[in-house]
Design a protein around this motif. Structure first.
Motif, PDB file in Angstrom:
ATOM      1  N   LEU A 187       0.820  -1.207   0.000  1.00  0.00           N
ATOM      2  CA  LEU A 187       0.000   0.000   0.000  1.00  0.00           C
ATOM      3  C   LEU A 187       0.854   1.256   0.000  1.00  0.00           C
ATOM      4  O   LEU A 187       1.955   1.288   0.554  1.00  0.00           O
ATOM      5  CB  LEU A 187      -0.913   0.019   1.236  1.00  0.00           C
ATOM      6  N   ARG A 188       0.342   2.306  -0.613  1.00  0.00           N
ATOM      7  CA  ARG A 188       0.945   3.627  -0.498  1.00  0.00           C
ATOM      8  C   ARG A 188       0.646   4.184   0.893  1.00  0.00           C
ATOM      9  O   ARG A 188      -0.209   3.663   1.618  1.00  0.00           O
ATOM     10  CB  ARG A 188       0.383   4.554  -1.568  1.00  0.00           C
TER      11      ARG A 188
ATOM     12  N   TYR B 171      -0.979   6.846   2.013  1.00  0.00           N
ATOM     13  CA  TYR B 171      -2.348   7.258   2.308  1.00  0.00           C
ATOM     14  C   TYR B 171      -3.292   6.054   2.332  1.00  0.00           C
ATOM     15  O   TYR B 171      -4.300   6.053   3.062  1.00  0.00           O
ATOM     16  CB  TYR B 171      -2.833   8.305   1.306  1.00  0.00           C
ATOM     17  N   GLN B 172      -2.984   5.004   1.575  1.00  0.00           N
ATOM     18  CA  GLN B 172      -3.803   3.792   1.615  1.00  0.00           C
ATOM     19  C   GLN B 172      -3.636   3.079   2.954  1.00  0.00           C
ATOM     20  O   GLN B 172      -4.607   2.569   3.523  1.00  0.00           O
ATOM     21  CB  GLN B 172      -3.422   2.865   0.458  1.00  0.00           C
ATOM     22  N   ASN B 173      -2.404   3.055   3.452  1.00  0.00           N
ATOM     23  CA  ASN B 173      -2.162   2.494   4.789  1.00  0.00           C
ATOM     24  C   ASN B 173      -2.908   3.284   5.855  1.00  0.00           C
ATOM     25  O   ASN B 173      -3.488   2.711   6.784  1.00  0.00           O
ATOM     26  CB  ASN B 173      -0.669   2.495   5.110  1.00  0.00           C
TER      27      ASN B 173
ATOM     28  N   ALA C 197      -5.618   4.976   5.451  1.00  0.00           N
ATOM     29  CA  ALA C 197      -7.046   4.680   5.311  1.00  0.00           C
ATOM     30  C   ALA C 197      -7.392   3.355   5.988  1.00  0.00           C
ATOM     31  O   ALA C 197      -8.376   3.253   6.736  1.00  0.00           O
ATOM     32  CB  ALA C 197      -7.425   4.641   3.835  1.00  0.00           C
TER      33      ALA C 197
ATOM     34  N   LEU D 224     -11.698   8.159  -1.378  1.00  0.00           N
ATOM     35  CA  LEU D 224     -10.467   8.419  -2.124  1.00  0.00           C
ATOM     36  C   LEU D 224     -10.823   8.756  -3.568  1.00  0.00           C
ATOM     37  O   LEU D 224     -11.787   8.215  -4.110  1.00  0.00           O
ATOM     38  CB  LEU D 224      -9.549   7.193  -2.094  1.00  0.00           C
TER      39      LEU D 224
ATOM     40  N   SER E 104      -7.100   6.356  -7.441  1.00  0.00           N
ATOM     41  CA  SER E 104      -6.119   6.375  -6.346  1.00  0.00           C
ATOM     42  C   SER E 104      -5.976   5.028  -5.644  1.00  0.00           C
ATOM     43  O   SER E 104      -5.235   4.913  -4.674  1.00  0.00           O
ATOM     44  CB  SER E 104      -6.502   7.449  -5.316  1.00  0.00           C
ATOM     45  N   GLY E 105      -6.682   3.995  -6.108  1.00  0.00           N
ATOM     46  CA  GLY E 105      -6.461   2.655  -5.569  1.00  0.00           C
ATOM     47  C   GLY E 105      -7.359   2.252  -4.421  1.00  0.00           C
ATOM     48  O   GLY E 105      -6.893   1.623  -3.461  1.00  0.00           O
ATOM     49  N   LYS E 106      -8.649   2.569  -4.506  1.00  0.00           N
ATOM     50  CA  LYS E 106      -9.585   2.154  -3.447  1.00  0.00           C
ATOM     51  C   LYS E 106      -9.692   0.633  -3.377  1.00  0.00           C
ATOM     52  O   LYS E 106      -9.790   0.051  -2.292  1.00  0.00           O
ATOM     53  CB  LYS E 106     -10.967   2.768  -3.702  1.00  0.00           C
TER      54      LYS E 106
ATOM     55  N   VAL F 108      -7.169  -1.072  -1.156  1.00  0.00           N
ATOM     56  CA  VAL F 108      -7.456  -0.969   0.280  1.00  0.00           C
ATOM     57  C   VAL F 108      -8.441  -2.063   0.692  1.00  0.00           C
ATOM     58  O   VAL F 108      -8.279  -2.704   1.741  1.00  0.00           O
ATOM     59  CB  VAL F 108      -8.019   0.429   0.622  1.00  0.00           C
TER      60      VAL F 108
END
Length: 446
Positions: A70-71, A73-75, A77, A92, A96-98, A101
């Motif tokens: 994870l990036r 901000y994903q971590n 989240a 997000l 952006s990769g929801k 997550v």
């Protein structure tokens, strides 16, 4: 005492009335919506009652491991969701990769999971991603298919139909594009599932009708949010927004003002101010019995049609296409009439609700491979379809919807080395389009 699942409800056999339950004379027991299963457990444990819990009948589940990274901000989240007892909504931006997550949440809980998505395209995307990540078969519910596995993906419609039978088979339920959930009918999915762990994913939390307030009860409320402006230039491509005002021709201007005056004069006469969808709905309802209201609505539609389809817009679009002759361009409009006009005039492939799934996939594949450099569409690509990367967007017409604007902006924001995305808004000056464009960009200023 005994707790059991019964057709989307929790049946409580015993002498204790628990929170959110009511007496059911037919079964001679208290009942609560399955939604409150976890709250009922907490209450009984805190109160020190002895009870048998027969609610969950989870599907056999393989070990679920994910090697995805994870990036930051994903971590953040995922950590915020975990800290909220593995419940709540993550907001997000598009691109952006929801999904990632959600995948890490599944691996973290290692429990049977149902993913609910609004379209068959999204169901197929989730199914493919889950199969690849977890190296296991993934069930599907919707589009004529019925295959229930420990990992299953369903449309909202199918989850609603089968909630009474499947509501106790999954430990985690993920609602993709969760802003759909509060709609009448769909909210019953959340109410009839006993899943103790819940996640909502969306790029746009708020609904114009205010029903997003229901999400706190149904899923757990918003626990994390990152806006577009917080990620552009780092995890999303830097973007330039360019608003271009064009003048109506003299003939267009005269017709616009005539029709707009009919509309505004009628509103003034009945003392109605249009502040939002609810006020506009009052006018629509009135048009069924009041010829004046009907004339006003038709005049409004004619005025909007003139503003959306002005000759000057087509000239400006031609300039943009020439300026970005080596770019990859999405052109967005509000109505199909303009889509087909642009398609014919500039020989650009069109995608609308009339486009078959096969033709749409072929068009997007050719855009992805570079055979097509531009595609024109109405609202069909706003949500739920895996769209190829582009670097230029052109909005020729649209509503004041923040959601639609964020979705369209997200189509050009995927990160790529050296990429500078640009989104053009072409609006007809001195028309209602000016305020419409201002309203839909509000999220970028917050």
């Amino acid at each position: 005492m005994k707790l059991a699942f019964d057709r989307g409800t929790i049946r409580i056999q015993g002498d204790v009335r628990v929170p959110n339950s009511t007496w059911d004379e037919r079964s001679r027991s208290y009942r609560a919506m399955a939604l409150y299963y976890r709250d009922i457990l907490d209450f009984l444990k805190r109160s020190g009652f002895d009870f048998d819990d027969e609610v969950l009948d989870l599907l056999p589940c393989p070990e679920l491991h994910s090697s995805a990274v994870l990036r930051d901000y994903q971590n953040q989240a995922l950590d915020a969701w975990t800290a909220n007892d593995s419940r709540g909504i993550i907001v997000l931006p598009t691109g952006s990769g929801k999904t990632l997550v959600g995948i890490k949440a599944i691996a973290q809980l290692n429990t049977p999971t149902l993913v609910v998505a609004p379209t068959l395209d999204l169901v197929a995307q989730w199914r493919s991603r889950l199969k690849k990540e977890f190296k296991t078969e993934v069930g599907v519910l919707g589009g004529g298919e019925w295959e229930i596995k420990a990992l299953t993906v369903s449309t909202y419609d199918s989850a609603y139909i089968h909630a009474d039978k499947l509501g106790n088979r999954f430990g985690l339920i993920i609602f993709d594009e969760v802003h759909h959930l509060p709609a009448a009918g769909y909210r019953n999915i959340a109410e009839m599932f006993a899943s103790p762990f819940r996640m909502g994913l969306t790029a746009t939390f708020e609904r114009e009708d205010g029903l997003h307030e229901e999400l706190n009860r149904l899923v757990g409320g918003k626990v994390f949010e990152k806006r577009v402006k917080e990620l552009t230039g780092t995890h999303l491509s830097p973007v330039r927004l360019e608003k271009i005002a064009v003048e109506l021709t003299e003939k267009e201007k005269a017709e616009y003002e005539t029709n707009q005056k009919i509309f505004s004069d009628y509103l003034a006469r009945i003392n109605l101010v249009i502040r939002g969808p609810a006020d506009f709905q009052k006018l629509v309802m009135r048009s069924g019995r009041d010829p004046g209201a009907r004339r006003a609505l038709l005049a409004r539609n004619r005025a909007r049609d003139i503003a959306y389809n002005s000759i000057s817009k087509m000239k400006k679009l031609s300039e943009i296409l020439e300026r970005h002759n080596d770019g990859r361009i999405f052109i967005f409009t509000e109505h199909n009439k303009l889509v087909y006009r642009i398609s014919r005039q500039f020989l650009i492939p069109a995608i609308t609700y009339r486009t078959t799934g096969k033709e749409r996939s072929e068009t997007l594949d050719r855009f992805r491979s570079g055979v097509y450099r531009a595609v024109v569409t109405s609202k069909v690509l706003d949500e739920g379809i895996d769209v190829p990367d582009a670097d230029v967007g052109v909005i020729l017409s649209g509503t004041g919807s923040e959601r639609a604007f964020i979705q369209r902006l997200g189509r050009i924001l995927r990160k790529k080395e050296g990429k500078q995305a640009v989104l053009y808004e072409i609006v007809s000056s001195e028309t209602s389009e000016v305020n419409t464009a201002r309203r839909r960009k509000k999220p970028l200023k917050q």
